[in-house]
Structures are given as C-alpha cells and as structure tokens.
Write a protein that holds these residues in place. Structure first.
Motif, mmCIF file in Angstrom:
data_model
loop_
_atom_site.group_PDB
_atom_site.id
_atom_site.type_symbol
_atom_site.label_atom_id
_atom_site.label_comp_id
_atom_site.label_asym_id
_atom_site.label_seq_id
_atom_site.Cartn_x
_atom_site.Cartn_y
_atom_site.Cartn_z
ATOM 1 N N THR A 1 0.792 -1.448 0.229
ATOM 2 C CA THR A 1 0.005 -0.169 -0.066
ATOM 3 C C THR A 1 0.791 1.272 -0.041
ATOM 4 O O THR A 1 0.651 2.289 -0.716
ATOM 5 C CB THR A 1 -0.899 0.056 1.180
ATOM 6 O OG1 THR A 1 -1.623 -1.275 1.282
ATOM 7 C CG2 THR A 1 -2.139 0.893 1.313
ATOM 8 N N ALA A 2 1.809 1.452 0.747
ATOM 9 C CA ALA A 2 2.847 2.160 1.005
ATOM 10 C C ALA A 2 3.432 2.570 -0.482
ATOM 11 O O ALA A 2 3.664 3.743 -0.999
ATOM 12 C CB ALA A 2 3.776 2.074 1.970
ATOM 13 N N GLY A 3 3.866 1.511 -1.105
ATOM 14 C CA GLY A 3 4.412 1.677 -2.431
ATOM 15 C C GLY A 3 3.559 2.001 -3.419
ATOM 16 O O GLY A 3 3.859 3.026 -4.206
ATOM 17 N N GLY A 4 2.123 1.538 -3.393
ATOM 18 C CA GLY A 4 1.155 2.171 -4.304
ATOM 19 C C GLY A 4 1.152 3.811 -4.097
ATOM 20 O O GLY A 4 0.910 4.319 -4.978
ATOM 21 N N TRP A 5 1.193 4.047 -2.932
ATOM 22 C CA TRP A 5 1.041 5.424 -2.368
ATOM 23 C C TRP A 5 2.075 6.195 -3.306
ATOM 24 O O TRP A 5 1.694 7.356 -3.878
ATOM 25 C CB TRP A 5 1.082 5.790 -0.937
ATOM 26 C CG TRP A 5 0.813 7.208 -0.619
ATOM 27 C CD1 TRP A 5 -0.558 7.887 -0.380
ATOM 28 C CD2 TRP A 5 1.865 8.147 -0.265
ATOM 29 N NE1 TRP A 5 -0.179 9.321 -0.045
ATOM 30 C CE2 TRP A 5 0.995 9.253 0.056
ATOM 31 C CE3 TRP A 5 3.125 8.299 -0.295
ATOM 32 C CZ2 TRP A 5 1.850 10.389 0.108
ATOM 33 C CZ3 TRP A 5 3.979 9.446 -0.035
ATOM 34 C CH2 TRP A 5 3.311 10.418 0.127
ATOM 35 N N MET A 6 3.240 5.735 -3.177
ATOM 36 C CA MET A 6 4.353 6.728 -3.560
ATOM 37 C C MET A 6 4.297 6.474 -5.250
ATOM 38 O O MET A 6 4.375 7.805 -5.847
ATOM 39 C CB MET A 6 5.748 5.947 -3.218
ATOM 40 C CG MET A 6 6.244 6.158 -1.732
ATOM 41 S SD MET A 6 7.696 5.755 -1.637
ATOM 42 C CE MET A 6 7.521 4.104 -0.809
ATOM 43 N N ALA A 7 3.606 5.554 -5.825
ATOM 44 C CA ALA A 7 3.335 5.472 -7.255
ATOM 45 C C ALA A 7 2.424 6.605 -7.603
ATOM 46 O O ALA A 7 2.534 7.331 -8.621
ATOM 47 C CB ALA A 7 3.175 3.963 -7.658
ATOM 48 N N THR A 8 1.278 6.620 -6.699
ATOM 49 C CA THR A 8 0.096 7.454 -6.962
ATOM 50 C C THR A 8 0.798 8.643 -6.887
ATOM 51 O O THR A 8 0.612 9.672 -7.756
ATOM 52 C CB THR A 8 -0.659 7.504 -5.985
ATOM 53 O OG1 THR A 8 -1.210 6.063 -5.784
ATOM 54 C CG2 THR A 8 -2.153 8.024 -6.280
ATOM 55 N N GLN A 9 1.586 9.104 -5.817
ATOM 56 C CA GLN A 9 2.253 10.483 -5.571
ATOM 57 C C GLN A 9 3.096 10.902 -6.879
ATOM 58 O O GLN A 9 2.911 12.078 -7.475
ATOM 59 C CB GLN A 9 3.160 10.357 -4.509
ATOM 60 C CG GLN A 9 3.669 12.020 -4.055
ATOM 61 C CD GLN A 9 2.622 12.765 -3.938
ATOM 62 O OE1 GLN A 9 1.209 12.529 -3.698
ATOM 63 N NE2 GLN A 9 2.794 14.068 -4.240
ATOM 64 N N LEU A 10 3.975 9.717 -7.453
ATOM 65 C CA LEU A 10 4.629 10.093 -8.542
ATOM 66 C C LEU A 10 3.856 10.475 -9.807
ATOM 67 O O LEU A 10 4.338 11.494 -10.604
ATOM 68 C CB LEU A 10 5.294 8.898 -8.935
ATOM 69 C CG LEU A 10 6.975 9.049 -9.264
ATOM 70 C CD1 LEU A 10 7.618 9.632 -8.408
ATOM 71 C CD2 LEU A 10 7.476 7.625 -9.841
ATOM 72 N N LEU A 11 2.640 9.661 -9.810
ATOM 73 C CA LEU A 11 1.752 9.799 -10.869
ATOM 74 C C LEU A 11 1.043 11.542 -11.065
ATOM 75 O O LEU A 11 1.281 12.057 -11.954
ATOM 76 C CB LEU A 11 0.658 8.897 -11.001
ATOM 77 C CG LEU A 11 -0.457 9.064 -12.205
ATOM 78 C CD1 LEU A 11 0.099 8.544 -13.478
ATOM 79 C CD2 LEU A 11 -1.620 8.274 -11.677
ATOM 80 N N PHE A 12 0.920 11.781 -9.820
ATOM 81 C CA PHE A 12 0.195 13.082 -9.620
ATOM 82 C C PHE A 12 1.185 14.199 -9.753
ATOM 83 O O PHE A 12 0.884 15.341 -10.384
ATOM 84 C CB PHE A 12 -0.358 13.187 -8.354
ATOM 85 C CG PHE A 12 -1.865 12.752 -8.336
ATOM 86 C CD1 PHE A 12 -2.799 13.729 -8.225
ATOM 87 C CD2 PHE A 12 -2.104 11.542 -8.638
ATOM 88 C CE1 PHE A 12 -4.049 13.374 -8.198
ATOM 89 C CE2 PHE A 12 -3.543 11.027 -8.593
ATOM 90 C CZ PHE A 12 -4.467 12.110 -8.568
ATOM 91 N N ASP A 13 2.550 13.932 -9.473
ATOM 92 C CA ASP A 13 3.399 14.973 -9.319
ATOM 93 C C ASP A 13 4.154 15.075 -10.836
ATOM 94 O O ASP A 13 4.068 16.371 -11.318
ATOM 95 C CB ASP A 13 4.811 14.613 -8.616
ATOM 96 C CG ASP A 13 4.583 15.270 -6.989
ATOM 97 O OD1 ASP A 13 3.629 15.918 -6.840
ATOM 98 O OD2 ASP A 13 5.466 15.060 -6.200
ATOM 99 N N ASN A 14 4.424 14.059 -11.508
ATOM 100 C CA ASN A 14 5.032 14.319 -12.765
ATOM 101 C C ASN A 14 4.230 13.744 -13.949
ATOM 102 O O ASN A 14 4.453 14.441 -14.948
ATOM 103 C CB ASN A 14 6.237 13.287 -12.679
ATOM 104 C CG ASN A 14 7.298 13.573 -11.626
ATOM 105 O OD1 ASN A 14 7.324 14.586 -11.331
ATOM 106 N ND2 ASN A 14 8.127 12.540 -11.047
#
Lengths: 237, 423, 317, 136
Positions: A160-173
């Motif tokens: 879940t934490a990994g997925g959060w980071m991926a989501t964050q990356l998606l939203f940031d970049n």
C-alpha cells in the motif's frame, strides 16, 4: 453488521482521528508566512494513513489471525460482511479527508483570505478539489486488495505504501504533463479526469479483492446443471 | 428472529457519511472557487499597463545595441563569446513617436510569466523616441549603467531609466544574457536563461554563498565591459555624425550627437536586487565608477565586507532587513563615503521595477499570500514609491555626478516625504 | 418431503495448489447424526470441514448442506456453525462484545444460551478475549457456535487443547444441545476413543479419501473379527472382504467385512470394537467400505437444473 | 430434576453404553432407588450428564419400554410403569438381613471383598444359569 464493522474499525478509526487532529493542529499553526502552504502540502499523506491504517489491515488481519473462518461462518454472507466493513471504512475515510481538507481551507488558508499555494488545476491536482477524496478511497481499496492477495499485514502495508508513492509520482510528474493544453485551466476537467482515473483504479481493486476472496460478483457463471439420481440397486445373485 | 436492530450504529454511520459528504462538497467548491479565481487572475488580467511620465526637462530618446564580447567567454553559454545587449536612454532633441516598452517577443513572454494578458504589455509604450538625435543643449552626458534584478531584462525598470534620461543622463541598462528571463538581441530575438538556478527557498547563509558571488561577478564584468564599449564609442567618429560602430565591437545605430558627448569621467552605477549587488560590486571593482545605488538588493563578494569609499545610496523596502539578508550586516557599516540607507514605507521588492506599478491591476496578488504579496509589492501605492525613488535617484546622482547640493529628499526626514526614513 | 441430508458430498476433489488434499470424496449424513470425522493428521479433515461450511469451494464435485450450496447462501450460513481448530476470535473484543457480534450476525442467536453457559463456566464478560486463558477462549468460541443454535454444527478438533474436565463440559453441553434441538454435529478428531460415546456416525478419512462412512451400529455389524487357522483365509466367501489380516505361524487374525460372519465354524468370531475397526482401516489405506450414496449425473447445460437434491418423488421411485 | 436417578458410565466395562443405562434402571428399581411412577432423567439431562449421544439414551429407554419397565409420555417424559411388578429388594427385608449377616460372617472368617463377590457370583451362576453378567 454496522456495529461489528465499526467495532473492528475502531482502533484504526481512532488512529485516523489522531492524524486528523494532527492536521488540524498544523492548520492552526500555519499562521506565519514561513509555514504557508504547509498543511496543504502535507495533506497528501492523509491518504497514506488511510491505506496503511484502515485499508491494508482490514482483510490481512483476518487472514493473519485466522478470524476470517470465524466471521465468514456467521449468518451473514461474505459479500454483506465486506460491504459493511467497507461502508464503515469508507465513512471514516471520507470524514477524515473532509475534516483535513476543511482544516486546510478554513483554518490554514481561510484566515488569510486566499489559498497560499497556486491552486491552478494542474498544480493543485494532488491537494485540491475532488482528488484528495478519490485518492483516499483509492488507497483504501488498494489496501484491501493487497490484504486480500498477500494475507499478511506487513506485506499489505508495504504494498500500500508503495502504491501511495507510485500515485504520488503519477500526480507529481505524470498527470500534469498529460493534461491537454486546453484543459490546463479547467478545474473540473482536470479534477474529474484525475479523480475518474483513481476511481477507475479503485473499481479494479475492488473487483480484484472480490476475486481474491473467491467471490465472483455480477459475473454470471454458467454451472453445469446437476441432477441427483438414486443408484440402481444391483442384486447380488 | 431475535437479531437486534443496530439502528443506532447505522444512523450514526449514515449521519457521519452525509455530514462528511456535505463538508466535502463545501470544501471542493471552495477549492474550485479559489482555483477559478486564480485562473481568472492569471488568464483574465487584461488591463492597460502604463508608465509614469518622466519629470525631467528633456524629451527622451532610446536605442538598443549589441556589445560584442570578443575574447570573453560566456559562462552561461559555453563555447560563445559573452555578447550583451544594452538599451540606452538619453535626453533627445525632440519628442517623437514613443517606442514600445519592449519588443513584442519580450513583452509577450513577460506578460505570460506575470499572468497578464499579452496585450497588456505588448501594447505598452514608454516615453522615449527611438534613435532620436541627442539634445543639443544638454551638454556632456554623465553615464549611468543600470543592472536589472535576477532574471530581469534591460527594460524592466523603464520608469526609472527614462526619468534619469529626462534629467540629462545617458542611462545604459544591461541585458545580462543567459541570466535575463526574457533577454533578447536588439532586434527582439529571445535569448533564454541558461545560468544555473539558485534554490527557490534559498537559505540566509546561501544568500551570500559562492553561487551568488559567482553570478554577481559575471554581472560586474558585464558592467565593466559596457563601460569599455562606451569608452570606445566615445572616442570615435566626428561629433554629431550617425555611425555604425562595428569595428569597435558595438552593433547598433549611434544616435545623432551622441559620440563625443559620453562623459565617462562622471559615471554612476545602479541596479535593482541582484543588480544592486552588481552596482556595489562594480563600484568596488572599477575606479571609473564615482557613485552607486543599490535598490533593495543584497551585496556579494569582497565589497560586502570591505565596503566603499565613494558615495553610495541604498533604498530598501521595510521587510528587507538584516534578518533576512545577512550581507547588509557587514556592508552597511563598511560604507566610508557619503551614504544613506533610505527605507520607503509601503514599498515592496518590485516597487523598484515596472512590475510593481501593475501588480494590483494585473491581479498578481490573488495567487500569493498577503505576506508574500507585501514583501513583493508593498502595502502602499507603487506609483508613489516610483515617484519617491525617482526623486531620490535624480537627487543622488545630481549631487555626486553634477556637483549639485544634496536635495531635501536625501537630506533626512522631511515632512514632504513622510514615507522615507533614514538609517 | 423426505428429509434432505444434512451433509452431502458427491465426488468432491480439492487441491491446495498442486497438492491434492481430497480425492473423490462422497458421503451423505442424515440429519440428527453426531458424526465423528476420524483420520490421522494430514488426512484432509480440516479441508473437508472447510468445504462443508463454505470456506472453500470444491475443485470438483458438489457439496450440499441441507440441499444447498454452502458459503454464499445466507439461509445456510444461519443454520451452520463452525468452530475452527485454533478457535479464532477477535482478541480485542471483550467476551460480551464477542457475543454481541454473534447476536448481530445471526438471526437465530440465543442470548440466554450464551449468558447461561458463560455464567456457568465463570467467564468474565468484560474481559478482552486476548486476556483469557486458552481454555476460556475455547469455551467462548464454542459458546459463540452454540448460541447460534445451528442445525449443523461443525467442529474441527474441538477437544484438542482442553483438559479432561473441560472436555466433559464441552461434550456435555454439546450433547444437551443436540438432544434439545436435534441438530446434526460433525466433529473431527484423530483419537477415536474421544468420540466413541458421543458419535453415532463415523466418517473415516485416510489420505484424502473417505475410507469408511456410516452409522456406528451398521459399521459394527458389518465387520467381524475372525481368528482361526491361516489355511481358511483363502476359502472365505466372496461376499466379504478382508480389511486387514495378521498371521502368526499357522494362525491368522483378520478383520472381515461382510453382512454376516463366515459359515465355517472353525473361525472364532467376535464383534470388533470400533477402535479396532478404525485401526484396521488406517493400517490398510487402500481399503474402503463406502455405502455408496447418491450419484451425480451431469445434465447437458441449457436444460433447466430442476433438482439439486433428492425429493419425495425421487425417493419413491 | 433427576434427583431420583443419576446415571454413571463405566467406560472400561466392555458393556455397551445403552445396556449400562438399562441395567442401572433395573438395579435402581431393585434397590428401591426408583419407584413406579417416577420420572427418568430426560434424554437431554442424561446425555448432558454423561456427555453421551442422546440417541444412546433414547435406545436405552426404548429397550426399557420394550421390556415393559417404563412408558414414555410424549412431552412429559419417561416414567416407571405404575403397575410394574418388580421383585424389589426392599420387599424382602429378611433375605437382605440374612445376606448382610452372612457377609459379616465371611468377613469375620477372613475373606476379602473379592472373595465374597466370587462366592456370590458362583452361587448366582448356579441358580440363574441363563444370566451372563457379573454382579460386581
């Protein structure tokens, strides 16, 4: 079912309440120029807490402690049980997100009469509008799926934490780059697009969870028709 | 059938769900509203930008030159010589058609950066006539080199440069190419910013650190190169004859009556923000400079410690204190010539640039917090701030380059200028 | 309408990943029986019980509880109670909350039964389950299953971690409830002696297959312990089967499965104890004695699957 | 309550459980612990008390019914038949007294309890050849 679901979500709910209060305190602190925008930019972590505290353990703990065998053999179907638990978790998630979002708008930024950060649709994609809600719901669903598949709390939390980071990356970049030029400044187009994407992922995660639990919803499975017949008695000579 | 209804739990759940739904809708609409306001400010800032009329006795002429950087490598554009673009303002014989504030390429891009509609700046005209002959009765012209702020262009401070020209100065503003965000050649070809960015949230210590010092050094060298080029122009051609000065490393028309009227013996430097640091640095490094002004800028390099023995004026906005800028802690006490530190109440950092005049009308405030806005644009009327800055600059350079008496505005607290404090 | 079998398995197969856990298991338990599911560890008892309560779905074959598929059917979920081997409960719930959970999730729940039993056993209602002793936890789990007042009670090794006194308490309450409600009970154990007094039906599971299934009396009556000269073994009638045989010199001892003892008077015939029968089958894993239950016949899909269980009309055919 | 009769189970006797119950009812009648008209424990009570399958209790009661000793009144319970003629021991105080005196004499003669039981069993087998069980 409501009571049971609430009782099971209680400690996670308290954890999230503490997080929510923390954000409210931050929002109250955010009065000086140096801290401007702090609460809003930190509010992206709320969905991480939702996924890790509420989503990931929801099913993983049942498997880890074997309690699924107790609760799935009560008089309520798995689907109803899951629906009840999800309803409570969803309520906590939405309420927490609404409170934190409200604290950002009313306490941290409302006092100054204008938002501290540029909430242009693309820039504010991760903290403004609908997307905090969509993101929290998505993290909840991802936590569920991870728990249903891995059946271990630690693993589910990590995924879940990994997925959060991926989501964050998606939203940031990712997302800001893909928004077509004409939509850059259209709040609703950007928000609905991003939230729609997340809710689509959520739907996939929910279907995946149901499959992982051996529940095949809405898909009509054609089973061979079966008839019982008595065996013809064979008379021994 | 003894299942007790868990109606209470269900009702609570429903109430929380509905409640948070309502809050969420309010929040989302508040965000949508704020964002839309932000976009409106950015998109719809269509206004008529203006610049105040110069107050001096002369009409103003203007021309842009390229100064070849022959033999001097460009640190921001590896492999190239450090060419510069400068814009000259000078007292003109007659008033003709006003030239645009900047080339449309520059104006359009600057407008986009500020969040203005492009027309607001593309249509803007100053008060100078392009290539107008130099005013014959203005005598020999003292030279002022103007260095704009970090990322600034040669026309970013036109309200000040025109004013000084109208009072009889030859003002030369520099496009530090590679540093200027909308730097351009004299004919408007854009040259992008290629120098390394300083961190956005630069710390107090980094403000005087090697990165800043190195950038200021480049700018100081630019100013000295401009002075060298002016020297070459001053020494050429018959008086009054228009000439193209390719052989002296300067490309561009020389207005009638300019050659021979450039008095480098009375040279001053001034600049805004990082340009202010450039002014101080140039005064320290180049003996030709007799007086300097720093408009709300930091100070970097040896001058920050060793100070200056020549007249120096520091204008600042109220928020620019030694608390946020450590360079002033050593620099101000080390000033040994005539000097003043004048605080302009109600001003902000960009009150010393043209942008300050347009901030309110352009809606820049809507996208920043009140405090940030105050730091950048001040709490008061930037028209008044410009007026005061003009008076201070003219008074200062008149006193130290033209030997006139120090005017009241510079003398100390005066009821006529209640906004000014000295210290 | 004829009574549907409480438990009906037809041709059930199940794999854990690639390892087959159950193969072609068929059995039919009439309602009201107390079934002992006996088998050595790893025989597939737990898998079989999980299939019965719908926690697992068979890979092959069909499982029917009172004629319906377990697991997803609320009508069946309400009628079936399950006690898993490790007696899982929510550790953070108090005893009272655990009972409240039972009340919220089961429509036939009996608060009186739960309160009476917990009170009699002296289990404090306000204590979190994780702070109870192991025996008390087991009792809470069993109470949760009993207060559901199921028609089918499935218990996986319910006595495994209890001392003899607690075992008596549990079996006593279980038998009282059985007498009162007529519920069907399926309990597993790897110790046959544990179940001898309580069960009236036996299912013997060996290596993933049902080796023996039937009412205890029938099982007893259908087996004979023979001892006599080894030379007689070859002459035993075809109507019976040797389950297990031992030879010492000229003497043979065997467990003989047949409706009646062999006619030859030189055999000394004895009625075997149920424990001996079980032991004989466990020693001979290939042996099986299945009262073949109803068979399944596949009907081409598209025809309406009218019946999933025998009905009165089927019975009377 | 089943204060009247409390079953017990000898798990090592080798006698089927239902038969033990049957024998215990007969014995209770003989020693006067049960009287005609008394109610036997309900199936639930008996199976709970002994932790045995209720069907076993039912089977015992059916056996007793067949032997004419008890009768079931559906909904009320199983009762010892009123008219049952049992050679109840309490009805023969003289015989009992004589046996008690004989046991006292055997004890005085140095016989152990097992010796006494063996002697009694031998005597019972001689007079009641159709009976197979042991007395104790």
């Amino acid at each position: 079912m409501t009571w049971v679901a609430w009782r099971q979500a209680r400690s996670a709910g308290y954890g999230l309440l503490a997080v929510t209060l923390g954000f409210t305190a931050l929002a109250l602190l955010e009065r000086t120029e140096e801290l401007s925008g702090m609460t809003r930019s930190l509010s992206i972590y709320l969905s991480l807490f939702v996924g890790v505290l509420l989503g990931a353990p929801l099913l993983a703990q049942e498997f880890e402690h074997g309690t699924y065998r107790m609760v799935w053999t009560q008089g309520v179907t798995r689907v109803r049980w899951l629906a009840g638990r999800c309803a409570v978790a969803l309520t906590i998630t939405l309420a927490g997100t609404a409170v934190v979002h409200g604290a950002v708008i009313a306490l941290a930024e409302g006092g100054r009469g204008r938002p501290a950060l540029l909430p242009a649709p693309v820039d504010g994609l991760d903290t403004a509008g609908l997307s905090p809600y969509a993101r929290a719901v998505w993290m909840l669903a991802l936590g569920l799926l991870a728990g249903a598949v891995l059946r271990r709390t630690v693993g589910a939390v990590a995924v879940t934490a990994g997925g959060w980071m991926a989501t964050q990356l998606l939203f940031d970049n990712g997302l800001p780059r893909w928004v077509p030029d004409g939509w850059q400044d259209d709040f609703w187009a950007v928000q609905l697009g991003a939230s729609g994407l997340l809710l689509g992922l959520t739907a996939l995660a929910v279907v995946g969870t149901l499959f992982a639990l051996g529940l095949r919803p809405a898909l009509p499975v054609r089973r061979p028709a079966v008839t019982l017949v008595r065996p013809t008695p064979i008379r021994p000579d | 059938m003894s299942r007790p209804p868990s109606r209470v739990a269900f009702a609570v759940l429903l109430a929380v769900l509905v409640g948070s739904g309502v809050v969420a809708v309010l929040n989302v609409s508040a965000d949508a509203d704020a964002t839309t306001r932000g976009i409106r400010a950015r998109e719809l800032a269509r206004f008529t930008a203006t610049l105040p009329e110069p107050t001096g006795p002369y009409p103003v002429g203007t021309v842009a030159w390229q100064i070849d950087g022959t033999g001097r490598p460009d640190p921001w554009r590896p492999g190239q010589d450090r060419d510069l673009t400068v814009q000259l303002w000078y007292p003109a014989q007659d008033r003709g058609e006003s030239a645009p504030w900047a080339h449309p390429n520059v104006a359009r891009q600057a407008a986009r950066r500020y969040g203005f509609a492009a027309e607001s700046l593309v249509a803007l005209r100053g008060h100078a006539t392009e290539e107008a002959p130099v005013r014959r009765d203005a005598g020999v012209l003292p030279v002022l080199v103007f260095s704009p702020g970090d990322g600034g262009n040669r026309t970013d401070n036109t309200a000040l440069t025109e004013e000084l020209a109208s009072h009889g100065y030859l003002v030369v503003a520099v496009d530090h190419l590679g540093d200027a965000l909308e730097g351009s050649s004299p004919d408007g070809q854009l040259v992008g910013r290629t120098k390394p960015e300083l961190p956005e949230d630069i710390s107090r210590e980094e403000l005087t650190g090697p990165a800043v010092v190195a950038q200021v050094e480049v700018r100081v060298a630019d100013v000295r190169a401009v002075l060298d080029a002016l020297g070459r122009v001053a020494g050429t051609g018959p008086s009054g004859a228009p000439a193209t000065a390719e052989h002296i490393g300067v490309r561009g028309p020389v207005p009638v009556g300019l050659a021979g009227r450039i008095d480098l013996g009375r040279t001053g430097v001034l600049g805004h923000s990082l340009g202010g640091a450039t002014a101080a640095g140039a005064a320290y490094a180049d003996g030709r400079v007799r007086a300097g002004v720093n408009l709300d800028g930091l100070v970097a390099g040896p001058v920050a410690v060793e100070g200056l023995d020549r007249p120096f004026l520091v204008l600042r906005q109220p928020s620019h204190t030694t608390r946020i800028d450590p360079s002033w802690e050593t620099f101000l006490p080390a000033l040994r010539g005539w000097h003043r530190v004048v605080t302009v109440a109600g001003s902000g950092h960009y009150s010393f640039a043209d942008l300050g005049l347009w901030a309110r009308a352009g809606g820049v405030d809507l996208r920043t917090s009140e405090e940030t806005y105050r730091f950048n644009f001040g709490a008061g009327d930037n028209g008044r701030a410009t007026e005061l800055t003009r008076a201070l600059l003219v008074g200062f350079f008149d006193a130290w380059l033209r030997d006139r008496p120090v005017p009241a505005v510079l003398g100390g607290p005066d009821p006529q200028y209640p906004e000014l404090t000295f210290g | 309408m004829a009574e549907l079998p409480a438990v009906l398995l037809t041709g059930v197969g199940y794999r854990h990943g690639r390892t087959p856990a159950l193969r072609d298991c068929s059995l039919s338990v009439p309602p009201g029986r107390v079934v002992g599911l006996i088998g050595p560890n790893g025989a597939g008892k737990t898998t079989l019980l999980h299939l019965m309560v719908g926690l697992l779905r068979p890979d092959r074959g069909e499982v029917r509880i009172f004629g319906r598929e377990p697991g997803g059917d609320p009508a069946i979920l309400d009628r079936v109670a399950f006690l898993a081997q490790d007696k899982p409960l929510y550790g953070s719930f108090t005893v009272a909350e655990t009972m409240r959970l039972g009340r919220h999730l089961n429509s036939r729940w009996s608060d009186e039964l739960a309160a009476e039993r917990l009170g009699r056993l002296g289990i404090p209602a306000d204590r979190p389950v994780r702070r109870l002793s192991g025996g008390q936890r087991s009792q809470v789990a069993i109470t949760l299953a009993m207060a559901k007042r199921p028609d089918l009670m499935v218990l996986d090794e319910p006595l495994a971690d209890l001392d003899p006194l607690r075992r008596h308490e549990v079996m006593s309450d279980l038998m009282a409830l059985t007498a009162e409600t007529g519920m069907t009970v399926v309990l597993s154990s790897h110790v046959v002696a544990e179940l001898e007094e309580t069960c009236d039906h036996l299912v013997l599971l060996g290596d993933g297959r049902v080796q023996l299934a039937g009412d205890l009396d029938e099982v007893r009556a259908g087996h004979h312990a023979l001892s006599g000269p080894a030379s007689l073994v070859a002459a035993l009638p075809d109507a019976g089967t040797v389950v297990h045989a031992t030879r010492t010199g000229e003497h043979a001892g065997l467990l003989w499965r047949s409706d009646r003892p062999p006619p030859d008077p030189r055999w000394a015939v004895r009625t075997p104890a149920i424990g001996d029968i079980v032991l004989a089958y466990l020693r001979a894993p290939e042996a099986s004695a299945l009262p073949r239950p109803t068979l399944l016949r596949q009907v081409s899909p598209g025809l309406r699957p009218v019946q999933t269980a025998p009905t009165a009309s089927e019975e009377s055919r | 309550m089943y204060g009247v009769l409390e079953f017990y189970l000898d798990r090592h006797a080798g006698i089927p459980t239902y038969l033990q119950l049957v024998q215990q009812v007969g014995h209770a009648l003989r020693v006067g612990a049960l009287h005609p008209g008394d109610r036997l424990p309900t199936v639930k009570e008996a199976s709970a008390q002994l932790a045995i399958n209720p069907n076993t209790v039912l089977k015992a009661y059916r056996e007793l019914e067949r032997g004419g000793l008890v009768e079931a009144h559906p909904g009320r319970g199983t009762f010892v038949r009123v008219g049952v003629a049992v050679p109840a021991v309490p009805d023969h105080p003289v015989l009992r007294d004589q046996l008690t005196a004989w046991v006292d004499r055997a004890q005085a003669a140095g016989l152990s309890a097992d010796d006494v039981v063996a002697l009694v069993n031998t005597a019972v087998r001689r007079s009641y050849p159709q009976r197979t069980g042991e007395v104790a």
